[in-house]
Design a protein around this motif. Structure first.
Motif, short mmCIF file in Angstrom:
data_model
loop_
_atom_site.label_atom_id
_atom_site.label_comp_id
_atom_site.label_asym_id
_atom_site.label_seq_id
_atom_site.Cartn_x
_atom_site.Cartn_y
_atom_site.Cartn_z
N LEU A 33 0.81 -1.21 0.00
CA LEU A 33 0.00 0.00 0.00
C LEU A 33 0.84 1.26 0.00
N VAL A 34 1.92 1.27 0.79
CA VAL A 34 2.75 2.46 0.88
C VAL A 34 3.40 2.78 -0.46
N SER A 35 3.92 1.75 -1.13
CA SER A 35 4.50 1.96 -2.46
C SER A 35 3.44 2.48 -3.42
N ALA A 36 2.23 1.95 -3.29
CA ALA A 36 1.15 2.36 -4.19
C ALA A 36 0.82 3.83 -4.02
N VAL A 37 0.71 4.29 -2.77
CA VAL A 37 0.40 5.70 -2.53
C VAL A 37 1.53 6.58 -3.04
N ALA A 38 2.78 6.15 -2.81
CA ALA A 38 3.93 6.93 -3.29
C ALA A 38 3.92 7.03 -4.81
#
Length: 562
Positions: free
Chosen positions: A396-401
């Motif tokens: 999720l964090v990579s996706a938001v970034a």
């Protein structure tokens, strides 16, 4: 900062009597709303606890402790906090890599980060999150949660894989070798009951009804199916025994990811609650503080990191809640259930909880919103699609970034396209035809329109570099809306290139706010020194004419066609 100022700053985040003013209107209504939310939250708390890897007890502890603390210290009157599906998506890899102690430590560190964000007043910036990113990772989370339910729904244990889709694929392979359709049927029936019931009678808690019916059926039929297992009849005593000081540095990146998700989900949820109610407006920084306090305390009792839950908050608002009493009541009702019925709760089949979460994922996805964004612009569709794919494939964090990064690039690209560098002809005025021809041959004026930012700087550099066969170039700056250091630097480079070719450069109409940027980068210093910077264009043209003809004329005698 003085001690008085520090105390005043800190006191702004603490509970105040006005927080409970709304409770005086109709406390009975708030209590009933809280009971309704508790009925909906019970199966979700159990399911998300199991899904996180720490067990059903951790989910209940989180719903109880975070439910009270976030309601008391938070910035919304209507929020309901606890374990959520989005958070379990982040916690599963932490659990597999660092174990239960790692998850609890990450939650504690995330609480510290959230409090720091609140004190720094970061909450106000959440409204700048692009809708395409939000919809993309929401849809991605739904798919990830659904994939996480595959092993339990198939009755498979021990499925392995680095990514959630790999674990799901391994579970399907194991199921194919030794199929058992009992858990599959149970999960599908519970999910179907929830989805059909939501259309038939939206007000009834079909998630709880489905879980109860599945549990009764499993008991009466004597099904050999995996259950939640034994649960303690009290909350565990608070402890810091899980804390490994030596691992704090290693776990900090995970804690930052958890804090970012908790902040984002809580602030989005608060906005949703405000939109669903009349006259409500949350305090973003106090909401971050409340979530920080909750996440500082929850790990001490063995709970998973918490955040505001959109589904439970929506039920709270629709049930008529008007104050924080409802959220507190929801937590207290869950505590009573833990104390009075832990044995019964422990008999719930895991497949039934998997069915609850499968139905929840279906209801998470707003097909209409996805379709609208996909049709809006190609950029929005691209950002949403990339965010979705990265959420499912990676985390999720990579996706938001990635989503925010691509959205920023596309926004800057759009801004760059609005910038214009336009050559402006000189007006005839009362000059002779011969004099006008002389001026036109040797003077050219350019007008800048829009923001002179780094994304667009190269465009006007290329255009100005093509200027030739003139003696004076006037750059009109009055319509420049904003300028950054890169734009100023490129402007300076363009001026230098023109001057090296023997062309005199004049500037006109520089706004006061832009002078500081130009001065900081060292642009136009020599022009000011030589008297080549003018307040308006007529004066610049008059000076240019003087340079060409050697004839003095007042600025009012010449104008520029706008």
């Amino acid at each position: 900062m003085s001690m008085h100022a520090v105390l005043k700053h800190v006191s702004a985040f603490l509970p105040r009597p006005s927080d409970w003013k709304a409770a005086r209107r109709d406390p009975r209504r708030d209590v009933l709303a809280g009971v309704t939310v508790a009925v909906v939250a019970l199966p979700l708390a159990l399911a998300f606890g199991v899904n996180s890897g720490l067990g059903a007890q951790a989910g209940l502890v989180t719903a109880i402790v975070a439910g009270v603390l976030a309601a008391v210290f938070g910035g919304s009157n209507l929020q309901v906090s606890g374990p959520t599906g989005a958070m379990t998506v982040v916690l599963v890899p932490i659990m597999s890599q660092y174990g239960p102690g790692g998850v609890l430590t990450v939650g504690l560190l995330a609480g510290v980060v959230l409090v720091a964000l609140a004190v720094a007043k970061i909450g106000r910036f959440a409204r700048f999150m692009p809708t395409s990113v939000i919809e993309g990772f929401t849809a991605g989370i739904a798919v990830v949660i659904a994939l996480q339910q595959i092993p339990a729904a198939l009755g498979v244990t021990g499925a392995q894989g680095e990514r959630v889709w790999q674990v799901a694929a391994d579970a399907v392979t194991r199921f194919a070798s030794r199929p058992d359709f009992q858990p599959v049927i149970m999960a599908l029936v519970v999910a179907a009951l929830m989805l059909a019931g939501a259309r038939w009678r939206p007000g009834l808690p079909f998630s709880l009804i489905g879980v109860v019916l599945a549990t009764v059926a499993a008991e009466l039929a004597g099904l050999e199916i995996a259950r939640i297992g034994s649960l303690p009849s009290t909350l565990p005593a608070p402890s810091l025994g899980f804390l490994n000081v030596g691992a704090l540095a290693v776990l900090l990146p995970s804690a930052l990811a958890v804090a970012a998700l908790a902040a984002l989900e809580s602030l989005l949820c608060a906005s949703v609650a405000d939109a669903m109610s009349v006259g409500e407006r949350h305090d973003a920084d106090r909401e971050l503080f409340g979530q920080g306090v909750a996440n500082l305390v929850v790990p001490l009792f063995g709970g998973v990191p918490a955040t505001a839950a959109i589904a439970r908050t929506a039920v709270n608002v629709r049930s008529g809640a008007r104050s924080r009493v409802a959220a507190v009541t929801h937590a207290l009702v869950l505590a009573v259930i833990v104390f009075a019925a832990s044995g019964l709760v422990g008999r719930i089949p895991l497949a039934a909880l998997a069915g609850v979460l499968l139905a929840t994922t279906v209801r998470m996805v707003e097909v209409g919103s996805l379709r609208a964004i996909a049709r809006a612009t190609r950029g929005d569709a691209l950002v949403m699609g990339l965010t979705f794919v990265v959420t499912v494939a990676f985390d999720l964090v990579s996706a938001v970034a990635v989503g925010i990064g691509v959205a920023v690039v596309l926004a800057l690209r759009a801004v760059a396209r609005t910038v214009r560098v336009e050559q402006v002809p000189l007006d005839g005025g009362d000059h002779s035809e011969e004099e006008l021809r002389l001026l036109a041959e040797h003077i050219v004026a350019y007008r800048f329109d829009g923001p002179m930012l780094f994304a667009a700087a190269h465009r006007f550099l290329l255009e100005l570099s093509e200027v030739s066969d003139v003696r004076v170039v006037i750059l009109r700056m009055s319509r420049v809306s904003t300028i950054d250091a890169t734009g100023a630097q490129v402007l300076g480079d363009a001026i230098t290139r023109l001057e090296r070719r023997g062309i005199t450069v004049l500037l006109s109409g520089i706004r006061p706010g832009h002078e500081q940027v130009l001065a900081a980068v060292g642009v136009a210093e020599h022009l000011r020194r030589d008297g080549l910077v003018f307040a308006d264009t007529p004066r610049a043209i008059a000076h240019a004419r003087q340079l060409i003809t050697g004839h003095t004329q007042t600025a009012e005698d010449m104008t520029v066609r706008m």
